[in-house]
Design a protein around this motif. Structure first.
Motif, PDB file in Angstrom:
ATOM      1  N   LEU A 142     -47.043 -15.075-115.143  1.00  0.00           N
ATOM      2  CA  LEU A 142     -47.459 -15.666-116.464  1.00  0.00           C
ATOM      3  C   LEU A 142     -49.550 -16.595-115.588  1.00  0.00           C
ATOM      4  O   LEU A 142     -50.235 -17.070-116.733  1.00  0.00           O
ATOM      5  N   THR A 143     -49.652 -16.795-114.347  1.00  0.00           N
ATOM      6  CA  THR A 143     -51.058 -17.310-113.935  1.00  0.00           C
ATOM      7  C   THR A 143     -52.221 -16.371-114.159  1.00  0.00           C
ATOM      8  O   THR A 143     -52.434 -16.454-114.085  1.00  0.00           O
ATOM      9  N   GLU A 144     -51.073 -15.168-113.917  1.00  0.00           N
ATOM     10  CA  GLU A 144     -52.571 -14.410-113.608  1.00  0.00           C
ATOM     11  C   GLU A 144     -52.298 -13.852-115.186  1.00  0.00           C
ATOM     12  O   GLU A 144     -53.854 -13.380-115.669  1.00  0.00           O
ATOM     13  N   ALA A 145     -51.443 -13.846-116.233  1.00  0.00           N
ATOM     14  CA  ALA A 145     -52.445 -13.940-117.584  1.00  0.00           C
ATOM     15  C   ALA A 145     -52.570 -15.094-118.011  1.00  0.00           C
ATOM     16  O   ALA A 145     -54.210 -14.790-118.900  1.00  0.00           O
ATOM     17  N   GLU A 146     -52.372 -16.261-117.782  1.00  0.00           N
ATOM     18  CA  GLU A 146     -52.820 -17.164-117.952  1.00  0.00           C
ATOM     19  C   GLU A 146     -55.247 -17.154-117.136  1.00  0.00           C
ATOM     20  O   GLU A 146     -55.896 -17.348-118.337  1.00  0.00           O
ATOM     21  N   ARG A 147     -54.535 -16.675-116.263  1.00  0.00           N
ATOM     22  CA  ARG A 147     -56.303 -16.374-115.737  1.00  0.00           C
ATOM     23  C   ARG A 147     -57.308 -15.803-116.451  1.00  0.00           C
ATOM     24  O   ARG A 147     -57.900 -15.566-116.923  1.00  0.00           O
ATOM     25  N   ARG A 148     -56.359 -14.430-117.269  1.00  0.00           N
ATOM     26  CA  ARG A 148     -57.514 -12.782-117.440  1.00  0.00           C
ATOM     27  C   ARG A 148     -57.006 -13.433-119.041  1.00  0.00           C
ATOM     28  O   ARG A 148     -58.217 -12.878-119.450  1.00  0.00           O
ATOM     29  N   TRP A 149     -56.062 -13.965-119.703  1.00  0.00           N
ATOM     30  CA  TRP A 149     -56.022 -14.043-121.087  1.00  0.00           C
ATOM     31  C   TRP A 149     -55.995 -15.833-121.474  1.00  0.00           C
ATOM     32  O   TRP A 149     -54.892 -15.556-122.673  1.00  0.00           O
ATOM     33  N   PRO A 150     -55.915 -16.635-120.863  1.00  0.00           N
ATOM     34  CA  PRO A 150     -55.967 -17.513-121.923  1.00  0.00           C
ATOM     35  C   PRO A 150     -55.824 -18.054-123.398  1.00  0.00           C
ATOM     36  O   PRO A 150     -56.671 -16.906-124.111  1.00  0.00           O
ATOM     37  N   GLY A 151     -55.132 -18.470-123.225  1.00  0.00           N
ATOM     38  CA  GLY A 151     -54.948 -18.556-125.280  1.00  0.00           C
ATOM     39  C   GLY A 151     -53.954 -17.641-125.635  1.00  0.00           C
ATOM     40  O   GLY A 151     -54.037 -17.707-127.194  1.00  0.00           O
ATOM     41  N   ARG A 152     -53.549 -16.781-124.867  1.00  0.00           N
ATOM     42  CA  ARG A 152     -53.265 -15.039-125.793  1.00  0.00           C
ATOM     43  C   ARG A 152     -51.705 -15.592-126.105  1.00  0.00           C
ATOM     44  O   ARG A 152     -51.009 -16.997-125.321  1.00  0.00           O
ATOM     45  N   GLN A 153     -50.694 -15.374-126.701  1.00  0.00           N
ATOM     46  CA  GLN A 153     -49.067 -14.888-126.494  1.00  0.00           C
ATOM     47  C   GLN A 153     -49.056 -13.891-125.785  1.00  0.00           C
ATOM     48  O   GLN A 153     -49.197 -12.948-126.035  1.00  0.00           O
ATOM     49  N   ILE A 154     -47.753 -14.088-125.288  1.00  0.00           N
ATOM     50  CA  ILE A 154     -47.612 -13.035-124.180  1.00  0.00           C
ATOM     51  C   ILE A 154     -45.801 -13.151-125.189  1.00  0.00           C
ATOM     52  O   ILE A 154     -44.891 -13.742-125.876  1.00  0.00           O
ATOM     53  N   ARG A 155     -45.236 -12.326-125.306  1.00  0.00           N
ATOM     54  CA  ARG A 155     -44.236 -11.122-126.259  1.00  0.00           C
ATOM     55  C   ARG A 155     -43.302  -9.977-125.362  1.00  0.00           C
ATOM     56  O   ARG A 155     -43.762  -9.365-124.672  1.00  0.00           O
ATOM     57  N   ILE A 156     -42.430 -10.487-124.657  1.00  0.00           N
ATOM     58  CA  ILE A 156     -41.264  -9.571-124.040  1.00  0.00           C
ATOM     59  C   ILE A 156     -39.683  -9.579-124.696  1.00  0.00           C
ATOM     60  O   ILE A 156     -39.312  -9.898-125.966  1.00  0.00           O
ATOM     61  N   LYS A 157     -39.350  -8.238-124.758  1.00  0.00           N
ATOM     62  CA  LYS A 157     -37.696  -8.169-125.096  1.00  0.00           C
ATOM     63  C   LYS A 157     -36.978  -8.400-123.351  1.00  0.00           C
ATOM     64  O   LYS A 157     -36.920  -7.875-122.202  1.00  0.00           O
ATOM     65  N   ALA A 158     -36.437  -9.426-123.261  1.00  0.00           N
ATOM     66  CA  ALA A 158     -35.303 -10.183-121.924  1.00  0.00           C
ATOM     67  C   ALA A 158     -33.861  -9.656-122.410  1.00  0.00           C
ATOM     68  O   ALA A 158     -33.802  -9.738-123.067  1.00  0.00           O
ATOM     69  N   GLN A 159     -33.425  -9.307-121.171  1.00  0.00           N
ATOM     70  CA  GLN A 159     -32.419  -8.214-120.899  1.00  0.00           C
ATOM     71  C   GLN A 159     -31.935  -9.842-121.303  1.00  0.00           C
ATOM     72  O   GLN A 159     -32.177 -11.253-120.394  1.00  0.00           O
ATOM     73  N   GLU A 160     -30.356  -9.949-121.863  1.00  0.00           N
ATOM     74  CA  GLU A 160     -29.473 -11.325-122.347  1.00  0.00           C
ATOM     75  C   GLU A 160     -29.100 -12.193-120.808  1.00  0.00           C
ATOM     76  O   GLU A 160     -29.429 -13.356-121.047  1.00  0.00           O
ATOM     77  N   GLN A 161     -29.020 -11.243-119.728  1.00  0.00           N
ATOM     78  CA  GLN A 161     -28.137 -12.240-118.454  1.00  0.00           C
ATOM     79  C   GLN A 161     -29.479 -12.959-118.262  1.00  0.00           C
ATOM     80  O   GLN A 161     -29.017 -13.576-117.516  1.00  0.00           O
ATOM     81  N   VAL A 162     -30.790 -12.074-118.354  1.00  0.00           N
ATOM     82  CA  VAL A 162     -31.845 -13.629-117.639  1.00  0.00           C
ATOM     83  C   VAL A 162     -33.242 -14.296-118.462  1.00  0.00           C
ATOM     84  O   VAL A 162     -33.718 -15.254-118.614  1.00  0.00           O
ATOM     85  N   VAL A 163     -32.687 -14.549-120.184  1.00  0.00           N
ATOM     86  CA  VAL A 163     -32.888 -15.227-120.469  1.00  0.00           C
ATOM     87  C   VAL A 163     -32.913 -16.540-120.423  1.00  0.00           C
ATOM     88  O   VAL A 163     -34.334 -17.355-120.171  1.00  0.00           O
TER      89      VAL A 163
END
Length: 148
Positions: free
Chosen positions: A94-115
């Protein structure tokens, strides 16, 4: 120690170690049969941790996909689980994403056991459960804050 590198910055040993750990985790341990190495590796930032002995013990990759950011292949080694390293890895991503791409949305597909882990960091479920490589996943989103 934490590292953030593009593919061309990785040493051959680093690339070998991260692929070995991904295969051990997703293919062998989780018994999933799929093509582990893919074209996203060419585009991704590879975020990983080595313990004091130099052993790779956490890994994830982050990349752009259209207007959104995506991360995946998030793992901690079997011997390092339960020590908070997974949470540290999500924070690094998250820190790297915020530093490089502020204001963007992150979309993931999380395995149910780690939601629950991702929900602690502000991710929200964004759709129904789906099966990927034989494993139940939930789509989730996270909105990166704009820099002040």
């Amino acid at each position: 120690m934490w590292y953030v590198k593009k593919l061309e910055q990785l040493t051959s040993r680093e690339f070998y170690d991260l692929l070995k750990l991904r295969i051990e985790t997703f293919i062998v341990e989780q018994e999933r049969i799929y093509q582990e190495l893919d074209e996203q590796d060419l585009l991704a930032l590879h975020i990983f941790h080595r313990d004091e002995a130099g052993k790779l013990d956490a890994y994830g990759r982050l990349f752009e996909d259209g207007e959104d950011l995506v991360f995946g292949r998030v793992l901690t080694s079997l011997t390092s689980r339960g020590q908070g390293l997974g949470g540290q890895l999500v924070e690094k991503i998250l820190t790297e994403a915020e530093r490089r791409w502020p204001g963007r949305q992150i979309r993931i597909k999380a395995q149910e056991q780690v939601v629950g882990l991702y929900q602690k960091y502000g991710f929200e479920i964004s759709g129904p459960s789906l099966i990927l490589e034989g494993t139940p996943h939930l789509p989730m989103i996270y909105k990166i804050k704009n820099k002040p």
